[in-house]
Write a protein that holds these residues in place. Structure first.
Motif, PDB file in Angstrom:
ATOM      1  N   LYS A   1     -92.177  -9.257  27.966  1.00  9.73           N
ATOM      2  CA  LYS A   1     -92.439 -10.038  28.964  1.00  9.73           C
ATOM      3  C   LYS A   1     -92.078  -9.265  30.453  1.00  9.73           C
ATOM      4  N   GLN A   2     -91.032  -8.486  30.242  1.00  7.16           N
ATOM      5  CA  GLN A   2     -90.827  -7.846  31.497  1.00  7.16           C
ATOM      6  C   GLN A   2     -91.998  -6.763  31.806  1.00  7.16           C
ATOM      7  N   ILE A   3     -92.672  -6.247  30.892  1.00  8.82           N
ATOM      8  CA  ILE A   3     -93.985  -5.322  31.279  1.00  8.82           C
ATOM      9  C   ILE A   3     -95.073  -6.300  31.950  1.00  8.82           C
ATOM     10  N   ILE A   4     -95.099  -7.530  31.159  1.00  9.35           N
ATOM     11  CA  ILE A   4     -96.289  -8.302  31.715  1.00  9.35           C
ATOM     12  C   ILE A   4     -95.800  -8.917  33.298  1.00  9.35           C
ATOM     13  N   ALA A   5     -94.669  -9.244  33.255  1.00 11.03           N
ATOM     14  CA  ALA A   5     -94.162  -9.784  34.814  1.00 11.03           C
ATOM     15  C   ALA A   5     -94.460  -8.717  35.733  1.00 11.03           C
ATOM     16  N   LEU A   6     -94.078  -7.548  35.570  1.00  9.98           N
ATOM     17  CA  LEU A   6     -94.326  -6.492  36.493  1.00  9.98           C
ATOM     18  C   LEU A   6     -95.810  -6.185  36.798  1.00  9.98           C
ATOM     19  N   VAL A   7     -96.589  -6.077  35.857  1.00  5.22           N
ATOM     20  CA  VAL A   7     -97.935  -5.879  36.179  1.00  5.22           C
ATOM     21  C   VAL A   7     -98.563  -7.348  36.879  1.00  5.22           C
ATOM     22  N   LEU A   8     -98.211  -8.225  36.370  1.00  9.20           N
ATOM     23  CA  LEU A   8     -98.621  -9.601  36.944  1.00  9.20           C
ATOM     24  C   LEU A   8     -98.394  -9.621  38.434  1.00  9.20           C
ATOM     25  N   ILE A   9     -97.350  -9.410  38.795  1.00  9.77           N
ATOM     26  CA  ILE A   9     -96.966  -9.249  40.271  1.00  9.77           C
ATOM     27  C   ILE A   9     -97.850  -8.544  41.066  1.00  9.77           C
ATOM     28  N   GLY A  10     -98.140  -7.432  40.663  1.00  6.28           N
ATOM     29  CA  GLY A  10     -99.252  -6.461  41.398  1.00  6.28           C
ATOM     30  C   GLY A  10    -100.624  -7.178  41.233  1.00  6.28           C
ATOM     31  N   CYS A  11    -100.997  -7.483  40.184  1.00  2.06           N
ATOM     32  CA  CYS A  11    -102.347  -8.115  39.828  1.00  2.06           C
ATOM     33  C   CYS A  11    -102.536  -9.375  41.068  1.00  2.06           C
ATOM     34  N   LEU A  12    -101.305 -10.302  41.030  1.00  2.00           N
ATOM     35  CA  LEU A  12    -101.412 -11.340  41.859  1.00  2.00           C
ATOM     36  C   LEU A  12    -101.792 -10.949  43.498  1.00  2.00           C
ATOM     37  N   PHE A  13    -101.017  -9.986  43.922  1.00  3.83           N
ATOM     38  CA  PHE A  13    -101.331  -9.439  45.314  1.00  3.83           C
ATOM     39  C   PHE A  13    -102.681  -8.725  45.447  1.00  3.83           C
ATOM     40  N   ASP A  14    -103.141  -8.139  44.274  1.00  5.82           N
ATOM     41  CA  ASP A  14    -104.451  -7.530  44.139  1.00  5.82           C
ATOM     42  C   ASP A  14    -105.555  -8.742  44.474  1.00  5.82           C
ATOM     43  N   SER A  15    -105.278  -9.810  43.827  1.00  3.88           N
ATOM     44  CA  SER A  15    -106.100 -10.839  43.877  1.00  3.88           C
ATOM     45  C   SER A  15    -106.121 -11.611  45.438  1.00  3.88           C
ATOM     46  N   PHE A  16    -104.989 -11.697  45.974  1.00  2.56           N
ATOM     47  CA  PHE A  16    -104.800 -12.031  47.482  1.00  2.56           C
ATOM     48  C   PHE A  16    -105.651 -11.155  48.345  1.00  2.56           C
ATOM     49  N   GLU A  17    -105.689  -9.849  48.107  1.00  2.00           N
ATOM     50  CA  GLU A  17    -106.283  -8.931  48.756  1.00  2.00           C
ATOM     51  C   GLU A  17    -107.930  -9.161  48.562  1.00  2.00           C
ATOM     52  N   GLN A  18    -108.426  -9.279  47.354  1.00  2.00           N
ATOM     53  CA  GLN A  18    -109.614  -9.348  47.336  1.00  2.00           C
ATOM     54  C   GLN A  18    -110.243 -10.703  47.841  1.00  2.00           C
TER      55      GLN A  18
ATOM     56  N   VAL B   1     -93.363  -3.394  44.639  1.00  2.36           N
ATOM     57  CA  VAL B   1     -93.961  -3.466  43.063  1.00  2.36           C
ATOM     58  C   VAL B   1     -93.702  -1.862  42.678  1.00  2.36           C
ATOM     59  N   VAL B   2     -94.269  -0.830  43.302  1.00  2.00           N
ATOM     60  CA  VAL B   2     -94.377   0.406  42.920  1.00  2.00           C
ATOM     61  C   VAL B   2     -92.843   0.907  42.290  1.00  2.00           C
ATOM     62  N   PHE B   3     -91.745   0.394  43.063  1.00  2.00           N
ATOM     63  CA  PHE B   3     -90.417   0.749  42.627  1.00  2.00           C
ATOM     64  C   PHE B   3     -89.981   0.071  41.132  1.00  2.00           C
ATOM     65  N   TYR B   4     -90.407  -1.017  40.916  1.00  2.00           N
ATOM     66  CA  TYR B   4     -90.075  -1.636  39.611  1.00  2.00           C
ATOM     67  C   TYR B   4     -90.906  -0.810  38.573  1.00  2.00           C
ATOM     68  N   ARG B   5     -92.028  -0.676  38.885  1.00  2.00           N
ATOM     69  CA  ARG B   5     -92.919  -0.129  37.787  1.00  2.00           C
ATOM     70  C   ARG B   5     -92.405   1.339  37.308  1.00  2.00           C
ATOM     71  N   ARG B   6     -91.672   1.751  38.116  1.00  2.00           N
ATOM     72  CA  ARG B   6     -91.164   3.078  37.365  1.00  2.00           C
ATOM     73  C   ARG B   6     -90.547   2.975  35.993  1.00  2.00           C
ATOM     74  N   TYR B   7     -90.084   1.688  35.698  1.00  2.00           N
ATOM     75  CA  TYR B   7     -89.648   1.301  34.722  1.00  2.00           C
ATOM     76  C   TYR B   7     -90.475   0.915  33.261  1.00  2.00           C
ATOM     77  N   VAL B   8     -91.775   0.959  33.668  1.00  2.00           N
ATOM     78  CA  VAL B   8     -92.750   0.591  32.632  1.00  2.00           C
ATOM     79  C   VAL B   8     -93.373   1.948  32.000  1.00  2.00           C
ATOM     80  N   PRO B   9     -92.834   2.068  30.405  1.00  2.00           N
ATOM     81  CA  PRO B   9     -93.254   3.175  29.914  1.00  2.00           C
ATOM     82  C   PRO B   9     -94.722   3.238  29.504  1.00  2.00           C
ATOM     83  N   GLU B  10     -95.244   4.712  29.116  1.00  2.00           N
ATOM     84  CA  GLU B  10     -96.552   5.003  28.570  1.00  2.00           C
ATOM     85  C   GLU B  10     -96.823   4.039  27.510  1.00  2.00           C
ATOM     86  N   THR B  11     -97.916   3.690  27.074  1.00  2.00           N
ATOM     87  CA  THR B  11     -98.590   2.881  26.136  1.00  2.00           C
ATOM     88  C   THR B  11     -98.153   3.681  24.662  1.00  2.00           C
ATOM     89  N   PRO B  12     -97.731   3.013  23.545  1.00  2.00           N
ATOM     90  CA  PRO B  12     -97.412   3.706  22.255  1.00  2.00           C
ATOM     91  C   PRO B  12     -98.758   4.192  21.758  1.00  2.00           C
TER      92      PRO B  12
END
Length: 485
Positions: A33-50, A206-217
């Motif tokens: 849920k934490q990974i999804i939330a961090l990704v979604l925050i970035g994608c939300l602002f991506d959509s604003f930009e588009q 968001v870049v700061f928070y994404r430091r905590y997202v690991p590589e995928t298994p």
């Protein structure tokens, strides 16, 4: 083409079967849920930009004297660059990992937004939009790939679909509201500059928070990095991205690392059987869907202004239409858990075509335009989200990032030229010309999507295997647990 789905798409090694079983056993935890939330925050602002070109389009037309074709051309630059960004991010993501590309693309997106805010003329704005597109394009395709690889076979469709809930759903819905808020806080002819500037700041956070997202298994296992894959799986099981006193379980054993040598993805493999028979029809389908959607997103505020409404009223009406986007993305994410992909995509395409035809035939009042417009956007986001769920399942890990990137880049390529065509049709035939084109494109979508394989409930490495097949003798959960950090 149903038989094509039975062609082996990857090596179903014991290590891969262990991974499928481990992800199924872990299920959905707080770490997911934490990974999804961090990704979604970035994608939300991506959509604003588009959406900024559509939101600020009337202001740019008024103060810079731009035409509908000029507004469409700004999207041409943005999405043409996004297509290139997605392709490069896919190639690099398969080589160096998903995590590093997520951060790089987000930084590019922030830089481009700031450059848009400072643009002294139309040419500079076009260059800045190219930078934005490069970052946004790679960001979205990497996010879809990552979430599908973090999750169990049952939940992966919902997780990938949630990316578009944040981006295409809430992002498209809230973009006009966000624009109105910025225009109210910073009125005047430079208000569009403040809109771009405001979008650069949250992305940096968001870049700061994404430091905590690991590589995928999945990526780690495909590269033979078994210890690292075990650690990530253990982090997921712990329920937190920063667990204390982490105990690393041996989900994948070193024995199987020898049986399954390090996978090396070659992008050229994507254009050979069986992958060619998958990527061609799905790419054509998404080209149709993205082209139609982005045309409508870009031109709806201009269409409402042409009907005699104010800028504020036009953005409000655009928001009402985008309410269908939120519901469509949420519905697709739910359907990804329960229903086969091709069934959802086929029915959705037929309904989107009919909704576009209804706007042409019955869109004589603002209320009917809003109703059928919201219905159209519901099916559009249902389709686009379902494509995002479908795409990662078509390719094995070694070429998944590039496969997903290629499909989404095709959609971005549509955004680079279809809105320009739609803008010309609007100048010549009004709203009917825009939605006639959209209806035809979704008819093509419905035909093409039937040519791809079904992936629901199948292994992401080998479509001949059910996703939940794992033998008890290979299940490392039955083996002793080792401690480690």
């Amino acid at each position: 083409m149903a038989a094509e789905g039975m062609v082996q798409s990857g090596k179903s090694s014991p290590a891969i079967r262990q991974l499928e079983g481990a992800l199924t056993r872990i299920g959905v935890t707080g770490a997911h849920k934490q990974i999804i939330a961090l990704v979604l925050i970035g994608c939300l602002f991506d959509s604003f930009e588009q959406n900024t070109i559509g939101v600020s389009g009337p202001l740019l037309k008024e103060h810079w004297g731009l035409t509908g074709t000029d507004i469409g051309f700004l999207n041409t630059i943005t999405f043409g660059s996004a297509a290139i960004g997605r392709l490069l991010s896919g190639i690099l993501g398969d080589r160096y990992g998903r995590r590093v590309m997520l951060t790089v693309n987000l930084l590019l997106f922030s830089l481009g937004s700031a450059a848009c805010a400072l643009a002294p003329d139309f040419m500079f704005l076009c260059i800045a939009r190219a930078i934005v597109g490069f970052g946004v394009g790679g960001e979205i395709s990497t996010a879809v790939t990552m979430l599908s690889e973090f999750c169990s076979p049952k939940f992966r469709g919902t997780a990938a679909g949630l990316v578009n809930v944040g981006a295409g759903g809430f992002g498209n819905f809230l973009a006009p509201v966000y624009g109105l808020m910025i225009f109210s806080i910073f009125p005047g002819e430079d208000s569009w500059r403040w809109l771009f500037a405001s979008l650069a700041l949250p992305a940096l956070l968001v870049v700061f928070y994404r430091r905590y997202v690991p590589e995928t298994p999945r990526f780690l296992a495909s590269q033979g990095r078994i210890d690292e894959a075990n650690k990530v799986l253990s982090v997921l099981e712990s329920g937190s991205l920063r667990p204390r006193d982490l105990v690393v379980r041996e989900y994948l054993t070193k024995d199987h690392e020898q049986e399954a040598p390090r996978a090396k993805g070659g992008w050229k493999e994507l254009f050979r059987a069986p992958f060619l028979g998958r990527i061609v029809p799905v790419s054509i389908a998404i080209l149709m869907s993205y082209g139609a959607q982005l045309s409508v997103l870009t031109l709806m505020p201009v269409i409402f202004v042409s009907m005699g409404h104010t800028l504020q009223g036009s953005l409000l009406y655009s928001m009402i239409i985008q309410s269908g986007s939120v519901l469509g993305a949420i519905a697709a994410s739910m359907f990804g858990y329960y229903f086969p992909r091709k069934r959802v995509l086929t029915v959705g395409a037929i309904c989107a075509c009919l909704a576009a035809l209804c706007i042409m035939q019955f869109g004589t009042t603002i209320y009917l335009v809003l109703f059928f417009g919201a219905l159209f956007q519901f099916f559009v986001l249902l389709l686009n989200t379902s494509i995002w769920i479908y795409a990662p399942e078509l390719f094995p890990t070694r070429i998944r990032a590039f496969g997903v990137a290629f499909i989404l880049a095709t959609g971005s390529a549509a955004g680079s030229f279809v809105p320009t065509i739609s803008g010309a049709l609007f100048d010549a035939y009004g709203m009917a010309g825009v939605f006639a084109l959209a209806a035809g494109m979704y008819a093509v979508f419905a035909v093409c999507i039937r040519l791809g394989p079904e992936t629901y409930g199948r292994s992401m490495e080998d479509l001949t295997q059910p996703a939940d097949v794992i033998s008890a003798t290979e299940d490392p959960a039955l083996q002793p647990v080792k401690a480690g950090a």
